[in-house]
Design an enzyme around this catalytic site. Sequence first.
Site, PDB file in Angstrom:
ATOM      1  N   LYS A   1      -3.770  -6.528  -3.210  1.00 47.97           N
ATOM      2  CA  LYS A   1      -4.002  -7.182  -2.170  1.00 47.97           C
ATOM      3  C   LYS A   1      -3.887  -8.891  -2.887  1.00 47.97           C
ATOM      4  CE  LYS A   1      -7.443  -5.298   0.782  1.00 47.97           C
ATOM      5  NZ  LYS A   1      -8.808  -4.821   1.797  1.00 47.97           N
TER       6      LYS A   1
ATOM      7  N   HIS B   1     -13.902  -8.055   8.445  1.00 50.04           N
ATOM      8  CA  HIS B   1     -13.640  -9.385   7.687  1.00 50.04           C
ATOM      9  C   HIS B   1     -14.303 -10.705   7.974  1.00 50.04           C
ATOM     10  CE1 HIS B   1     -10.439  -7.289   5.307  1.00 50.04           C
ATOM     11  NE2 HIS B   1     -10.178  -6.112   6.580  1.00 50.04           N
TER      12      HIS B   1
ATOM     13  N   ARG C   1       1.186  -1.297   0.647  1.00 49.59           N
ATOM     14  CA  ARG C   1       0.002   0.028  -0.054  1.00 49.59           C
ATOM     15  C   ARG C   1       1.056   0.629   0.229  1.00 49.59           C
ATOM     16  NH1 ARG C   1      -2.942   0.250   4.645  1.00 49.59           N
ATOM     17  NH2 ARG C   1      -3.038  -1.933   4.128  1.00 49.59           N
TER      18      ARG C   1
ATOM     19  N   ASP D   1     -13.679  -1.109  -0.580  1.00 51.68           N
ATOM     20  CA  ASP D   1     -13.404  -3.051  -1.768  1.00 51.68           C
ATOM     21  C   ASP D   1     -14.182  -3.606  -1.762  1.00 51.68           C
ATOM     22  OD1 ASP D   1     -11.582  -2.754   0.631  1.00 51.68           O
ATOM     23  OD2 ASP D   1     -10.621  -4.506  -0.487  1.00 51.68           O
TER      24      ASP D   1
ATOM     25  N   SER E   1      -8.617  -0.290  -0.574  1.00 52.64           N
ATOM     26  CA  SER E   1      -9.574  -0.372   0.392  1.00 52.64           C
ATOM     27  C   SER E   1     -10.170   0.522   0.931  1.00 52.64           C
ATOM     28  CB  SER E   1      -8.442  -0.808   1.058  1.00 52.64           C
ATOM     29  OG  SER E   1      -9.834  -1.864   2.658  1.00 52.64           O
ATOM     30  N   HIS E   2     -10.231   1.519   2.414  1.00 56.67           N
ATOM     31  CA  HIS E   2     -10.739   2.183   2.758  1.00 56.67           C
ATOM     32  C   HIS E   2      -9.841   3.446   3.273  1.00 56.67           C
ATOM     33  CE1 HIS E   2      -8.056   0.098   6.193  1.00 56.67           C
ATOM     34  NE2 HIS E   2      -8.652   1.441   7.178  1.00 56.67           N
TER      35      HIS E   2
ATOM     36  N   ASP F   1     -16.953  -1.343   3.100  1.00 49.85           N
ATOM     37  CA  ASP F   1     -15.615  -0.607   2.974  1.00 49.85           C
ATOM     38  C   ASP F   1     -15.771  -0.029   1.320  1.00 49.85           C
ATOM     39  OD1 ASP F   1     -14.872  -2.696   2.501  1.00 49.85           O
ATOM     40  OD2 ASP F   1     -12.852  -2.415   3.206  1.00 49.85           O
TER      41      ASP F   1
END
Length: 464
Positions: free
Chosen positions: A113, A330, A15, A245, A103-104, A243
């Site tokens: 990922k 998750h 990231r 994704d 992601s967020h 979120d």
Amino acid sequence: MLPLSRTIFKAYDIRGIIAKTLDASVAHKIGQAFGQAALAKGEQRVVIGRDGRLSGPELTAALAQGLQAAGVDVIDLGVVATPMVYFGTNVLDTRSGIMVTGSHNPPDYNGFKMVLAGEAIHGEAIQALYHSIVAHDGSASAKDVANPGTYATHDIRAAYIERILGDVKLARPIKIAVDCGNGVAGAFAGDLFRGMGCDVIELFCEVDGNFPNHHPDPAHPENLQDLIRCLAETDAEIGIAFDGDGDRLGVVTKDGQIIYPDRQMMLFAADVLTRHPGAQILYDVKCTRHLAPWISKHGGVPLMYKTGHSLVKAKLRETGAPLGGEMSGHIFFKDRWYGFDDGLYSAARLLEILTREADPSALLNSLPQSDSTPELHLELKEGENVALMDMLRRDAVFPGNEQIITIDGLRVEYADGFGLARSSNTTPVIVMRFEAETPAALARIQGQFKSVILAAKPDAELPF
């Protein structure tokens, strides 16, 4: 071309910030290194996809070229939710995949990922990609490979939605409100839930990488206020949020109560254990102390484990547990599904349970709970969090005979609550969470943690 920064290689994913630590040249190198790792595992194809971020198209194109340069065939799913890439590694002719997603995180972030030969890679496997790039300097291109990989696109949308519709059945029609925060789940949620028989009010389901309405992160209450308002003003029975994704789920009741994932897990565990009596149910160290006795009461074996979606997935495979979950949202179903975290599928499974009730909110609100804090962050300098956590584990003394759990950081179990401090694996912070039977007990537990942290680091600026 940016220089390669080791800082982007995190514990569970890669990231970075666009134009600062991540650009197309870095994505190409990552693709090439991953492609070489895939070939070493006997994998000839890699499925890729991207979320709705503005930097996604450029990064994904460069990633694909890097994979092809390594000699790997690329199957590009286009704009999808992260679980749809995971789904692709289960139903297409490959067990490896990369999702291009931030992601967020804020709009200027993006990342990757990764699933390699059926395993969500983390830790050393991610560091190995960094070392591979440094060793080969990422300078090879497709023309340098005797047989560069092929590139093909594939639309997985219908197969993914049909697989869920074939599995999850509602007991009755229900009207729901869905807030996607302009994340990529918005491209699929409405069709999925309408296909199940829901009447759907869509909030911010237009995919927009600027996230103009609110941050796409249902773990934080401020991002659920629009959904709470919608439930108050309409006849929707329940609120669902995702979120950025689509791999994490948020839930809000009709009366505006936020049902955090550790309480969602109670309903999922009770349901799954009807089909898997005596099975282990996994949950991370941030979850409520009410979850373990709930799992036991419903005939399961509670297993507390480390935080981290890749770590939980690995533990799920190791134990054969049919269900795992994290406080972050998750949820991992191995029961009737594939064992990966999927916010859309988890929402479908929740609606299946809730539609058996005349009043879904009453069922959700009746789940055991105590006074608790959200995640609290003690922000530190790079590397300081790990050193401080090591010191606390070694030196911290708590009065009384509390149980101290060191699976992941320091979780101290009291008769009337718990306190947790653990080092984040992705940012230089100590993550804390507290829960107790009364506000006074909560204050007492926080006070004890404050004492031991300040003893180790007197200048710490605590968030409580």
